[in-house]
Design an enzyme around this catalytic site. Sequence first.
Site, PDB file in Angstrom:
ATOM      1  N   ASP A   1       5.299 -16.012   3.786  1.00 42.72           N
ATOM      2  CA  ASP A   1       4.350 -16.674   2.970  1.00 42.72           C
ATOM      3  C   ASP A   1       4.451 -15.955   1.565  1.00 42.72           C
ATOM      4  OD1 ASP A   1       2.068 -15.103   2.996  1.00 42.72           O
ATOM      5  OD2 ASP A   1       2.104 -15.592   5.205  1.00 42.72           O
TER       6      ASP A   1
ATOM      7  N   SER B   1      -2.706  -1.550  -5.047  1.00 43.90           N
ATOM      8  CA  SER B   1      -2.360  -0.218  -5.362  1.00 43.90           C
ATOM      9  C   SER B   1      -2.441   0.409  -3.940  1.00 43.90           C
ATOM     10  CB  SER B   1      -3.474   0.348  -6.380  1.00 43.90           C
ATOM     11  OG  SER B   1      -2.822   0.260  -7.501  1.00 43.90           O
TER      12      SER B   1
ATOM     13  N   GLU C   1      -6.189   6.012  -9.394  1.00 41.11           N
ATOM     14  CA  GLU C   1      -5.069   5.323  -8.945  1.00 41.11           C
ATOM     15  C   GLU C   1      -4.065   6.332  -8.530  1.00 41.11           C
ATOM     16  OE1 GLU C   1      -3.391   1.943  -9.486  1.00 41.11           O
ATOM     17  OE2 GLU C   1      -2.510   3.249  -7.758  1.00 41.11           O
TER      18      GLU C   1
ATOM     19  N   ASP D   1      -3.124   6.868  -4.242  1.00 39.94           N
ATOM     20  CA  ASP D   1      -1.772   6.909  -4.101  1.00 39.94           C
ATOM     21  C   ASP D   1      -1.324   8.109  -3.210  1.00 39.94           C
ATOM     22  OD1 ASP D   1      -1.854   4.479  -5.299  1.00 39.94           O
ATOM     23  OD2 ASP D   1      -0.476   5.220  -6.955  1.00 39.94           O
TER      24      ASP D   1
ATOM     25  N   ASP E   1       2.621 -11.061  11.741  1.00 34.22           N
ATOM     26  CA  ASP E   1       2.547 -12.334  10.850  1.00 34.22           C
ATOM     27  C   ASP E   1       1.139 -12.583  10.662  1.00 34.22           C
ATOM     28  OD1 ASP E   1       3.237 -14.651   9.141  1.00 34.22           O
ATOM     29  OD2 ASP E   1       2.852 -15.799  10.901  1.00 34.22           O
ATOM     30  N   ILE E   2       0.672 -12.628   9.289  1.00 27.34           N
ATOM     31  CA  ILE E   2      -0.633 -12.993   8.901  1.00 27.34           C
ATOM     32  C   ILE E   2      -0.896 -14.163   8.695  1.00 27.34           C
ATOM     33  CG2 ILE E   2      -2.676 -12.263   7.027  1.00 27.34           C
ATOM     34  CD1 ILE E   2      -1.411  -9.915   9.035  1.00 27.34           C
TER      35      ILE E   2
END
EC number: 3.4.14.10
Length: 609
Positions: free
Chosen positions: A590, A518, A300, A304, A560-561
């Site tokens: 959405d 993540s 993680e 990051d 926009d997706i």
Amino acid sequence: MKVPSSSVQLLVLFVLASSALTAPQGCSHKIKEQIEPPKGWVKVAPAPADHIINLRIALPQPEFASLEKALYEVSDPDHARYGQHLSKEEVEELVAPHPESLNAVDDWLASHGISQGDLSRSPAKDWVKVRVPVSLAEEMLNTTYYVWRHIESGDAVVRTTSYGLPEHVHPHVDLVQPTTLFSTFQGMKTTYRWSANRQQSVDSGVASIRSASGTVVDSSCNSTITITCLKELYNATGYNSSATNGNTIGITGYLEQYANYMDLQDFYAQQRPDAVNSTFNLITINGGQNNQTLSAAGVEADLDVEFAYGLTYPTNRTFFSTGGSPPYIPDMNTPTDTNEPYTQWLDYILASPNPPQTISTSYGDDEQTVPESYALRACADFAQLGARGVSLMFSSGDGGVGDGDPDPTTQTCYTNDGRNVTRFIPGFPASCPYVTAVGGTTYVPEVAVSFSGGGFSNYFGRPRYQTEAVTKYLASLAPGTYEGLYNPFGRGIPDVSTQADYFQIWSQGRSGHVGGTSASSPTFTGFVSLLNDALISAGRPPLGFLNPFLYGRGVAGLTDITSGNNPGCGTEGFNASSHHLHDINYVNTDAVTGLGTPNFGLLKDIVLS
Ligand SMILES: *[C@@H]1O[C@H](CO)[C@@H](O)[C@H](O)[C@H]1NC(C)=O
Ligand SMILES: *[C@@H]1O[C@H](CO)[C@@H](O)[C@H](O)[C@H]1NC(C)=O
Ligand SMILES: *[C@@H]1O[C@H](CO)[C@@H](O)[C@H](O)[C@H]1NC(C)=O
Ligand SMILES: *[C@@H]1O[C@H](CO)[C@@H](O)[C@H](O)[C@H]1NC(C)=O
Ligand SMILES: *[C@@H]1O[C@H](CO)[C@@H](O)[C@H](O)[C@H]1NC(C)=O
Ligand SMILES: *[C@@H]1O[C@H](CO)[C@@H](O)[C@H](O)[C@H]1NC(C)=O
Ligand SMILES: *[C@@H]1O[C@H](CO)[C@@H](O)[C@H](O)[C@H]1NC(C)=O
Ligand SMILES: *[C@@H]1O[C@H](CO)[C@@H](O)[C@H](O)[C@H]1NC(C)=O
Ligand SMILES: *[C@@H]1O[C@H](CO)[C@@H](O)[C@H](O)[C@H]1NC(C)=O
């Protein structure tokens, strides 16, 4: 703050002795908070009387409405106060408790033998902290603490399902923890793929692909995400940020996740050669460590820092390693109990004079496992940072509309409020309306990734900046869709998204692929930091709390997706907004990908205009 163990012992003895002398008489307690026994935990045994608890008491913030008003004004591009962020002192004034509350709480503590010298306070005095043994906490809160064990992880904590306060103290305290907080704070990373490469589709013999926004990306980006891919996809190729203009990007680390220097160098050598030999500022909080043994590297943390710093190099960069004291081990007489680690991080960052302008966090809980009183207060603390000009990004979660159980046949999504009804499971802090929640996409052209955490908060009502967009989204659903499974008046999640799967990282000396929201939170944060770089270099204030901008002017700089969905709880989840609603003047959001993915070049032109 690190207290040597010898002084801890002394304090304990002192508190014990004095409480015996001044035990309160005849004060009548009233229940302050009560929860159902939490799902997935079992009560093991009464807590040892001498076990030490770091009690945190939150005092009400009577002027919070003024802080919230200021937050929205300084974050709204159409308001005269836009960009005029508050100072640390101005914020503290707006969250300070009433003097009557300070007195009432001090008197209550004194009645249990706790003196001013035993306490520590937040700069605004809205949190009071004191170390007490279980025996005294039980007396103060008229409760009985037990050792509880989390069935799945085996972790144990000392908690209670109900606590009280003297009736006259009730209006002067918002919450006391650790009491009813049973959350299982975890990294929101789900998918490791250490060697398997995603199959390129047969027809992709072409060198480049056009994305939905019109950018041209290398065709390899359909199966492996690198820094170069993200810059191409999100229209940031060729932008150079400054190392010295005062702009800083921050990444938080918890749960013994260490960002490894050697992994970062390997990553840079592969994906960002000009950054080789550069490092980052390390800030350790609450006993946070920095174990550089290669096998201690956290996937993680590596993910990051590699992507956030790789996207923004040479911008000044900071990693916060926050220790969450280890879980309570009943058999070993663990001397102290843990608090939620992000409270410790908030203590640090709220007290710091110059926090980074842009900060990403890839950790969170199921909202319902965080007591509402605690979630409201932690969220209010995030608002303080927003008012000071800090943009906070959080992963929206990796369970779609559900709780992340990967097996659809065992996904339950039962409420833990005693009603035991089926309900979607939003994530916290993503559900806090004062932060920016980042969901996930995949492929080029992008579609929603199926694990993208999305839905509606059960704790936080819909903020005004979302009213129009979310109301229209809900109106586009067939009547009765998922009725009873979500709160149609809640804050919608996520706000935005980016790629979230097949990120090529280095961890523990190996290169491999990782996915999860993540990955999307540090990615979106990287582009926000580059926007702040452009603003700061132009002598302008940073963006601060982003959402009023994103749902307003910013939407023209987002893509926009329009396909994909986020299954969970035995349902197909929500759909990404559909094509027929697409319209340039329409704020299309959405509950899978939010407003969409960034177009840095367009966003930069908007923020500088
Ligand atoms: C403490 O709580 C118990 C129930 O748990 C209640 O019976 C008792 O009256 C309470 N004591 C005070 C002093 O309020
Ligand atoms: C991207 O990969 C997916 C899954 O393999 C495939 O369906 C799609 O056609 C690919 N897109 C392009 C442009 O090659
Ligand atoms: C960014 O830096 C690179 C390398 O120094 C340089 O080639 C490029 O022109 C710069 N881009 C801009 C927009 O200044
Ligand atoms: C970089 O960040 C650190 C920690 O946040 C800060 O102390 C330092 O002043 C910053 N340096 C620059 C050049 O901005
Ligand atoms: C990085 O540092 C090492 C050791 O000092 C040096 O040998 C190497 O040339 C440096 N690499 C770059 C790209 O600066
Ligand atoms: C660092 O991590 C390694 C591997 O997990 C462990 O063996 C070692 O004890 C750790 N060192 C410290 C100081 O915690
Ligand atoms: C909740 O309901 C489910 C299905 O009806 C059942 O299997 C489960 O045991 C219940 N859980 C609790 C805590 O009552
Ligand atoms: C999602 O879209 C599919 C296909 O158009 C449709 O059948 C389904 O009802 C939609 N689901 C929701 C929750 O809107
Ligand atoms: C990328 O951003 C630039 C502005 O910096 C803009 O002129 C261009 O149209 C954008 N490209 C796409 C494909 O949106």
